[in-house]
Design a protein around this motif. Structure first.
Motif, PDB file in Angstrom:
ATOM      1  N   UNK A 187      43.260  -9.064  52.268  1.00  0.00           N
ATOM      2  CA  UNK A 187      44.598  -8.562  51.941  1.00  0.00           C
ATOM      3  C   UNK A 187      45.275  -9.702  50.937  1.00  0.00           C
ATOM      4  N   UNK A 188      46.470  -8.735  50.373  1.00  0.00           N
ATOM      5  CA  UNK A 188      47.536  -9.793  49.763  1.00  0.00           C
ATOM      6  C   UNK A 188      48.655 -10.069  50.371  1.00  0.00           C
ATOM      7  N   UNK A 189      48.480  -9.974  52.154  1.00  0.00           N
ATOM      8  CA  UNK A 189      49.614 -10.501  53.071  1.00  0.00           C
ATOM      9  C   UNK A 189      49.954  -9.287  53.759  1.00  0.00           C
ATOM     10  N   UNK A 190      50.048  -8.104  52.914  1.00  0.00           N
ATOM     11  CA  UNK A 190      50.507  -7.147  53.549  1.00  0.00           C
ATOM     12  C   UNK A 190      49.695  -5.788  53.772  1.00  0.00           C
ATOM     13  N   UNK A 191      49.069  -5.511  52.335  1.00  0.00           N
ATOM     14  CA  UNK A 191      48.099  -4.584  52.516  1.00  0.00           C
ATOM     15  C   UNK A 191      46.625  -4.731  52.134  1.00  0.00           C
ATOM     16  N   UNK A 240      47.841 -19.383  44.214  1.00  0.00           N
ATOM     17  CA  UNK A 240      47.442 -18.506  45.051  1.00  0.00           C
ATOM     18  C   UNK A 240      47.136 -19.507  46.520  1.00  0.00           C
ATOM     19  N   UNK A 241      47.349 -18.868  47.598  1.00  0.00           N
ATOM     20  CA  UNK A 241      47.133 -19.670  48.967  1.00  0.00           C
ATOM     21  C   UNK A 241      45.933 -18.757  49.573  1.00  0.00           C
ATOM     22  N   UNK A 242      45.162 -19.466  50.710  1.00  0.00           N
ATOM     23  CA  UNK A 242      44.116 -18.594  51.213  1.00  0.00           C
ATOM     24  C   UNK A 242      44.569 -18.998  52.677  1.00  0.00           C
ATOM     25  N   UNK A 243      44.580 -17.792  53.388  1.00  0.00           N
ATOM     26  CA  UNK A 243      44.663 -18.016  54.994  1.00  0.00           C
ATOM     27  C   UNK A 243      43.664 -17.103  55.629  1.00  0.00           C
ATOM     28  N   UNK A 290      50.636 -10.359  45.338  1.00  0.00           N
ATOM     29  CA  UNK A 290      51.183 -11.506  45.935  1.00  0.00           C
ATOM     30  C   UNK A 290      50.428 -12.735  45.319  1.00  0.00           C
ATOM     31  N   UNK A 291      51.016 -13.892  45.868  1.00  0.00           N
ATOM     32  CA  UNK A 291      50.334 -15.079  45.776  1.00  0.00           C
ATOM     33  C   UNK A 291      49.578 -15.709  46.922  1.00  0.00           C
ATOM     34  N   UNK A 292      49.265 -14.831  47.868  1.00  0.00           N
ATOM     35  CA  UNK A 292      48.664 -15.232  49.014  1.00  0.00           C
ATOM     36  C   UNK A 292      47.465 -14.482  49.366  1.00  0.00           C
ATOM     37  N   UNK A 302      31.698  -5.849  50.716  1.00  0.00           N
ATOM     38  CA  UNK A 302      31.475  -4.277  50.728  1.00  0.00           C
ATOM     39  C   UNK A 302      31.892  -3.877  49.217  1.00  0.00           C
ATOM     40  N   UNK A 303      33.092  -3.644  49.283  1.00  0.00           N
ATOM     41  CA  UNK A 303      33.792  -3.152  47.917  1.00  0.00           C
ATOM     42  C   UNK A 303      35.030  -3.464  48.088  1.00  0.00           C
ATOM     43  N   UNK A 304      35.606  -3.807  46.371  1.00  0.00           N
ATOM     44  CA  UNK A 304      36.984  -3.942  46.316  1.00  0.00           C
ATOM     45  C   UNK A 304      37.883  -2.949  46.183  1.00  0.00           C
ATOM     46  N   UNK A 305      39.175  -3.139  45.972  1.00  0.00           N
ATOM     47  CA  UNK A 305      40.038  -1.784  46.056  1.00  0.00           C
ATOM     48  C   UNK A 305      40.396  -1.409  44.332  1.00  0.00           C
ATOM     49  N   UNK A 306      40.742  -0.306  44.232  1.00  0.00           N
ATOM     50  CA  UNK A 306      40.971   0.119  43.120  1.00  0.00           C
ATOM     51  C   UNK A 306      42.312  -0.385  42.638  1.00  0.00           C
TER      52      UNK A 306
END
Length: 802
Positions: free
Chosen positions: A314-318, A212-215, A282-284, A325-329
């Motif tokens: 985001x995973x780069x796109x969504x 994984x990479x972080x931006x 994704x890996x980002x 606050x809260x994570x996604x399902x």
């Protein structure tokens, strides 16, 4: 913040302090302990039992006959109806004689003909709230792991021997919203060292950066973001010690990975989030502002619409989480998750607060981000969580961390002089004592001739100026040790004015008569602003009213008092007696004139003596008597008079104007029947007077009379007068004509009917004559009495009733 004493004991030695003693010391140190709760709610006699066999009850489909080893010589038979009971389980057993919450005592019983010697318990039956019970045991009995021994105290394993301190934290003390912060505070208060966790990780040779990479698009929004990758994770239930820690803090256990992130949140104050790496997409990892109208389905399975004021992961796109606050399902940890992407970050508090408010999502994470977290603790918290996942869930932690931003920040430097501390606190604290206090707080410092330059750790963002350091010194020195001194001033001590004292006498008199005080709004609506016909029609309207119901200043107290009566009547309270002393507002020039009034509403029964079969309903004379008693209280009983009056909202035959001397100060009477019907009230009497006129009236000094030495003489007289004539007018004429020797006049009878001509009535007065200097003679009495009869005959055409 809920603080477990058993958990806190891991960081600070508390052996010599009870929970109540510690709560008192923490409160005196500046953080209020609101409650101390015993988790053992009167429970006794609950042990661990081993279910040796479990067979269906022969006469009941939903009952089972269990043989249970409870550590005694012989197993006991217990009938259990739980659906999840089975042989081989270790369970909580309330033995015969045990006591459960609510003082529920366990006795021997027979269920469908079979003996039952105890009770196999669910967590709810042991006093644990349903919302904190793991869903696996929500509808059945609780089952221990295999590393327990039958007969041992079950409360110890369930942490029900714990005590919980509830801290009432002010917004500036966000440092105490975690166990480590509380440990620092308690260590400083008790002057004891603290032991903090030091995570030790065994990492694999694989690099997290390969996965994984972080931006970060804007480091002002997100100064630091770190991602740790953990492989080969097994999702399962958490060990009992971890469940106990979460339950004691009011958090429901879910599974080992989620429970660990919640545990570290409570321990370090650092919110973490675990993503399912394989579902991440994704890996980002890209941290950015959301696009207007962008959507995300959060962990509560609710679709939420985002705006550009919201920060998202985001995973780069969504988006896969709303930052802080809260994570996604889509990327939540599930039962088949094997690889974890563990987030540990520092987000801008304003953005988290904005998103939390806009989305209506209030979480433990957002609460901590909003108030501020210790940025220097982010990596430590991430490593602590990774260590626990490695130990509990069997995970393999990859080497390194995919990250962007600075991990740490420098603390602020704040300086303070010892002389300034003593000047503000009024103390004589030495340099040595000040240095010891900073050491207890674990603040590094330098002392230059009595001037301390303190390096404030980032965990204490509330300390920014020298006055904050004075407060720290003061609270740990002990406010009880600050000398009590009177201020040096030439001003006189505060006291009640004469008017305020009189107002209190009014309230005592009314409450002594049985009336309850009410407080209503000064703001009202146009329809309720006035009550009496002589009140001004000019409205005093607010420039920016909150609503039309609160748009004008009132000129009468009664409309809102009648609302109070309605409110109580609608709740089946029939006997009502209320009063209010408050201001009304009368138009007068640029600003309104504020005038204090007294008003009352009385309805129902005034007296009720059931054992004497006596019921006295409220009438006009009860309410009139209340005002007359007030007049006596303030020495104006001879100057307060009542005259018949007509008021549209009052009963046409039961209304009087109240005068003080010749000044109209108010009204008294029964509500008009139409008004009573409109308000759905039974027979109701009201009064309202200008209280200022009564309390500011000039009153002669109190004069005492000698005790009577000579007998008085009483004469009764019945006068036939026109029925329209008021008794008060007759009484005033009798008083004037009787002279000094007429000392008392009482009306004791009014008669109309047979033997009196139409349009006439009979008023019967009792007159008492007295001479304080000598015994009255018959001649003196007759002379005075004749003057009375002559006066009433001449003025009213009164005749003696035969």
């Amino acid at each position: 913040m809920l603080v477990s004493m058993n958990w806190l004991q891991q960081y600070v030695d508390l052996d010599s302090y009870s929970a109540d003693e510690l709560a008192d010391l923490i409160t005196k140190g500046g953080i209020e302990v609101e409650t101390v709760e015993q988790l053992n709610k009167g429970i006794s006699g609950v042990v661990i039992g081993h279910v040796l066999s479990c067979e269906q009850h022969p006469d009941a489909d939903k009952l089972n006959i269990c043989r249970v080893d409870i550590g005694e010589e012989e197993p006991v038979q217990i009938i259990c109806g739980a659906a999840n009971i089975a042989a081989g389980q270790y369970v909580a057993v309330a033995k015969v004689g045990a006591v459960l919450p609510g003082n529920f005592k366990i006795k021997k019983a027979k269920l469908r003909g079979e003996a039952s010697h105890g009770m196999i318990c669910s967590l709810q039956e042991l006093g644990i709230e349903s919302k904190l019970v793991h869903k696996e045991y929500a509808d059945g009995i609780f089952v221990f792991s295999d590393d327990v021994t039958p007969g041992e105290d079950a409360l110890h394993y369930l942490n029900l021997n714990d005590e919980i301190l509830e801290l009432g934290l002010t917004p500036n003390r966000a440092d105490a919203m975690n166990m480590i912060g509380v440990a620092y505070e308690v260590g400083a208060v008790l002057n004891r060292s603290i032991e903090l966790p030091s995570p030790e990780l065994v990492r694999s040779e694989e690099n997290a950066q390969d996965y994984v990479s972080v931006q970060i698009e804007n480091e002002d929004d997100n100064p630091y973001y770190g991602a740790t990758v953990i492989k080969n994770v097994t999702i399962a239930s958490s060990p009992q010690w971890l469940i106990n820690r979460l339950v004691s803090a009011g958090i429901r256990p879910i599974n080992n990975v989620v429970d660990i992130t919640n545990y570290v949140l409570l321990e370090y104050g650092q919110p973490l989030h675990a993503f399912d790496y394989d579902r991440f997409g994704s890996k980002e990892v890209v941290i950015r502002r959301a696009a207007e109208g962008e959507k995300i389905v959060t962990l509560d399975d609710t679709e939420r619409t985002l705006s550009s004021d919201h920060l998202v992961i985001t995973n780069g796109s969504k988006p896969v989480a709303v930052a802080g606050v809260m994570g996604g399902a889509d990327s939540e940890v599930q039962q088949n998750t094997t690889t974890i992407l563990l987030e540990a970050a520092y987000f801008d508090s304003k953005l988290v607060r904005k998103a939390s408010k806009d989305l209506g999502l209030r979480s433990d994470s957002s609460a901590r981000f909003e108030k501020g977290i210790d940025r220097n603790r982010v990596i430590g918290a991430s490593e602590r969580a990774a260590q626990l996942i490695q130990e509990i869930a069997g995970g393999t932690v990859l080497k390194g961390t995919a990250e962007q931003g600075d991990r740490t920040v420098e603390g602020k430097e704040v300086s303070i002089e010892v002389t300034r501390i003593n000047q503000v606190l009024g103390t004589e604290i030495s340099e040595t004592e000040v240095a010891a206090i900073f050491e207890r707080l674990q603040f590094s410092y330098q002392n230059f001739g009595g001037t301390f330059t303190v390096q404030v750790p980032p965990r204490r963002p509330d300390i920014t100026i020298s006055e904050d350091l004075i407060e720290e010194v003061g609270r740990l020195y002990g406010y009880d040790n600050v000398p009590a001194t009177l201020p040096i001033t030439e001003s006189t001590p505060g006291q009640l004015s004469d008017y305020q004292k009189k107002r209190r006498r009014v309230r005592r008199a009314l409450e002594g008569a049985g009336l309850y005080q009410t407080v209503t709004y000064s703001l009202t609506s146009p329809s309720k602003r006035v009550f009496f016909s002589n009140e001004t029609t000019d409205a005093i309207r607010l420039a920016m009213p909150m609503s039309e119901e609160r748009s004008e200043l009132r000129t009468s107290l009664l409309p809102h008092l009648l609302e109070v009566a309605q409110y109580n009547k609608n709740r089946q309270l029939e006997n009502l007696a209320f009063y209010e002393t408050a201001s009304v507002f009368l138009p007068e020039g640029e600003l309104p004139k504020e005038q204090e009034h007294l008003a009352g509403v009385v309805s129902g029964l005034w007296q009720e003596h059931l054992w004497q079969k006596e019921k006295k309903p409220v009438d006009f004379f009860v309410v009139k008597g209340i005002l007359e008693e007030l007049a006596v209280e303030f020495g104006v009983e001879d100057r307060l008079t009542f005259a018949r009056a007509d008021e549209p909202k009052l009963h046409p035959g039961r209304t009087a104007a109240v005068h003080l001397d010749d000044e109209l100060i108010g009204y008294i009477g029964q509500l008009h029947p139409e008004v009573e019907k409109e308000l759905d009230l039974s027979e109701t009497y009201v009064f309202e007077i200008n209280l200022e006129a009564l309390l500011k009236a000039d009153v002669d000094h109190l004069k005492y009379k000698k005790l009577p030495r000579f007998p008085s003489v009483t004469r009764d007289v019945a006068l036939v007068v026109n029925e329209s004539l008021e008794a008060g007018q007759v009484k005033r004429v009798i008083e004037e004509a009787g002279g000094a020797k007429l000392v008392e006049i009482n009306l004791f009878d009014v008669y109309q009917g047979e033997h009196l001509e139409e349009g006439k009535k009979s008023l019967a007065f009792s007159l008492r004559y007295y001479n304080p200097e000598q015994t009255l003679t018959e001649e003196e009495v007759k002379k005075a009495h004749d003057r009375v009869l002559t006066a009433v005959e001449e003025q009213f055409g009164a005749a003696l009733r035969s």
